[in-house]
Design a protein around this motif. Structure first.
Motif, PDB file in Angstrom:
ATOM      1  N   LYS A  56      -5.056   7.784   4.443  1.00 43.00           N
ATOM      2  CA  LYS A  56      -6.177   7.497   4.022  1.00 43.00           C
ATOM      3  C   LYS A  56      -7.474   6.584   4.679  1.00 43.00           C
ATOM      4  CE  LYS A  56      -9.062   9.281   0.218  1.00 43.00           C
ATOM      5  NZ  LYS A  56     -10.383   7.959   0.592  1.00 43.00           N
ATOM      6  N   LYS A  57      -6.053   5.253   4.338  1.00 40.30           N
ATOM      7  CA  LYS A  57      -7.387   4.572   6.009  1.00 40.30           C
ATOM      8  C   LYS A  57      -7.371   3.944   7.065  1.00 40.30           C
ATOM      9  CE  LYS A  57      -6.752   0.461   3.886  1.00 40.30           C
ATOM     10  NZ  LYS A  57      -8.580  -0.064   3.939  1.00 40.30           N
ATOM     11  N   PHE A  75       0.025   7.730   1.425  1.00 41.41           N
ATOM     12  CA  PHE A  75      -0.787   8.119   1.137  1.00 41.41           C
ATOM     13  C   PHE A  75      -2.030   7.834   0.904  1.00 41.41           C
ATOM     14  CE2 PHE A  75      -4.731  10.340  -1.138  1.00 41.41           C
ATOM     15  CZ  PHE A  75      -4.250  11.207  -0.932  1.00 41.41           C
ATOM     16  N   TYR A  76      -2.384   6.469   0.172  1.00 46.67           N
ATOM     17  CA  TYR A  76      -3.654   5.623   1.082  1.00 46.67           C
ATOM     18  C   TYR A  76      -3.512   4.933   2.514  1.00 46.67           C
ATOM     19  CZ  TYR A  76      -7.322   2.720  -0.401  1.00 46.67           C
ATOM     20  OH  TYR A  76      -8.169   2.099  -0.314  1.00 46.67           O
ATOM     21  N   ILE A  80       1.072  -1.234   0.258  1.00 39.39           N
ATOM     22  CA  ILE A  80      -0.159   0.205  -0.186  1.00 39.39           C
ATOM     23  C   ILE A  80       0.545   0.995  -0.417  1.00 39.39           C
ATOM     24  CG2 ILE A  80      -0.662   0.326   2.451  1.00 39.39           C
ATOM     25  CD1 ILE A  80      -3.064   1.562   1.988  1.00 39.39           C
ATOM     26  N   SER A  81       0.524   2.355  -0.792  1.00 40.66           N
ATOM     27  CA  SER A  81       1.007   3.669  -0.570  1.00 40.66           C
ATOM     28  C   SER A  81       1.503   4.670   0.569  1.00 40.66           C
ATOM     29  CB  SER A  81       0.961   4.748  -1.574  1.00 40.66           C
ATOM     30  OG  SER A  81      -0.984   5.282  -1.445  1.00 40.66           O
ATOM     31  N   GLU A  87      -9.790   6.256   8.295  1.00 35.88           N
ATOM     32  CA  GLU A  87     -10.914   6.895   7.949  1.00 35.88           C
ATOM     33  C   GLU A  87     -11.902   5.266   8.546  1.00 35.88           C
ATOM     34  OE1 GLU A  87     -11.336   4.709   3.848  1.00 35.88           O
ATOM     35  OE2 GLU A  87     -11.443   6.452   2.559  1.00 35.88           O
TER      36      GLU A  87
END
Length: 331
Positions: free
Chosen positions: A320-321, A316-317, A313-314, A324
């Motif tokens: 984000k996760k 940045f993502y 996974i990056s 969330e």
């Protein structure tokens, strides 16, 4: 035997009466990471707020070796001789490896540290940006409540995050060296745009002619920047902490700056803006602490860090996760 705990009332009374030992202990309380100390420190600040806002706050910055400590010692002594009380909040760089800090400013400012009208407090920069300690703003409030007329904030002088210093002082002084290949570098850095004045330090002996040339160069460079909102035109002066020349002129210029800003209303407006920014930055800091203390955050962060290491996974993502998952928990 356990030391008797000092009450909030004793702290406030001691600070207002100008007790240096109590003031130093109060700042130590501010810098503590203990939640109980945090609550107590906040109560002390609340009590001291009404007695603050009566000083002139001056930020002093410049690259390492420019002579910040020497300048501040002579500058501070010049002011105490005029009957003013001077507080120096000097910030020493912390090691990113050991987290330690030398805190040697009292050693470098021997004469000023012995002055009854001066208070010197070295603090580690820790992980905070901008070359200032995390609790410098709060320390300023306490020093003002203790009756100090001039608060000098000496920065580490490294990096390009000096906006943090600029956001807590009334006057921002940039110290420069002549003949050190620093002229063009200084023009490139955004720090010059924030400076209310530039002082060419060590303008003595064989360096005198170079200082004159540097003064001309920096004066020209300042014309490249747009006019300041407060109507002030930044000035370039030269000085020598060793020979004690040009120091009084710098103070007279600062007095002129303060008088102009009080007259046009910008002084109070700037203080109000700084208080709002202080609030917003504190909210960000408290939110970060709140989330980092949650077990869900720690578990999810640990799992996502492993996925990042394996390129699943990056970053940045992953961030984000993580946010969330926290948002779902708070709903």
């Amino acid at each position: 035997m356990r030391k008797r705990e000092i009450s909030t009332k004793t702290f406030v009374n001691g600070i207002v009466q100008g007790d240096k030992a109590i003031l130093a202990k109060a700042i130590t309380l501010l810098e503590s990471s203990n939640p109980e100390h945090f609550e107590k420190a906040n109560k002390i600040i609340e009590k001291c707020l009404a007695k603050s806002n009566k000083s002139v706050r001056i930020g002093v910055t410049g690259v390492p070796g420019v002579g910040k400590s020497s300048f501040i010692e002579v500058f501070g002594s010049t002011l105490t001789k005029q009957g003013k009380k001077v507080a120096v909040l000097a910030v020493d760089p912390s090691s990113t490896l050991s987290k330690g800090s030398i805190l040697g400013d009292k050693t470098r400012m021997r004469a000023l540290s012995k002055d009854p009208n001066a208070f010197i407090r070295p603090s580690p920069s820790g992980e905070s940006l901008g070359g200032v300690a995390r609790k410098t703003r709060e320390s300023i409030i306490l020093c003002e409540a203790a009756g100090y007329d001039v608060i000098l904030v000496e920065t580490v002088g490294v990096g390009q995050s000096e906006t943090v210093v600029h956001s807590m002082v009334d006057f921002f002084l940039l110290l420069k060296l002549s003949g050190a290949g620093d002229e063009l570098q200084g023009i490139k850095r955004g720090i010059m745009e924030m400076a209310d004045a530039i002082a060419i330090n060590k303008a003595d002996g064989n360096n005198l002619e170079k200082a004159k040339l540097a003064k001309i160069e920096f004066t020209r460079a300042l014309h490249l920047y747009p006019p300041k909102e407060n109507g002030w035109t930044p000035k370039v002066l030269s000085c020598s902490a060793v020979e004690n020349t040009g120091i009084l002129e710098i103070w007279q210029m600062i007095e002129e700056f303060i008088a102009q800003n009080r007259k046009n209303g910008f002084f109070e407006k700037n203080r109000q803006t700084q208080s709002k920014n202080w609030f917003l930055q504190t909210v960000d800091e408290l939110l970060r602490q709140f989330f980092h203390q949650k077990e869900t955050f720690k578990k999810n962060q640990s799992r996502l860090l492993k996925d990042i290491e394996k390129n699943k996974i990056s970053p940045f993502y992953a961030a984000k996760k993580l946010l969330e998952s926290l948002t779902k928990e708070l709903k």
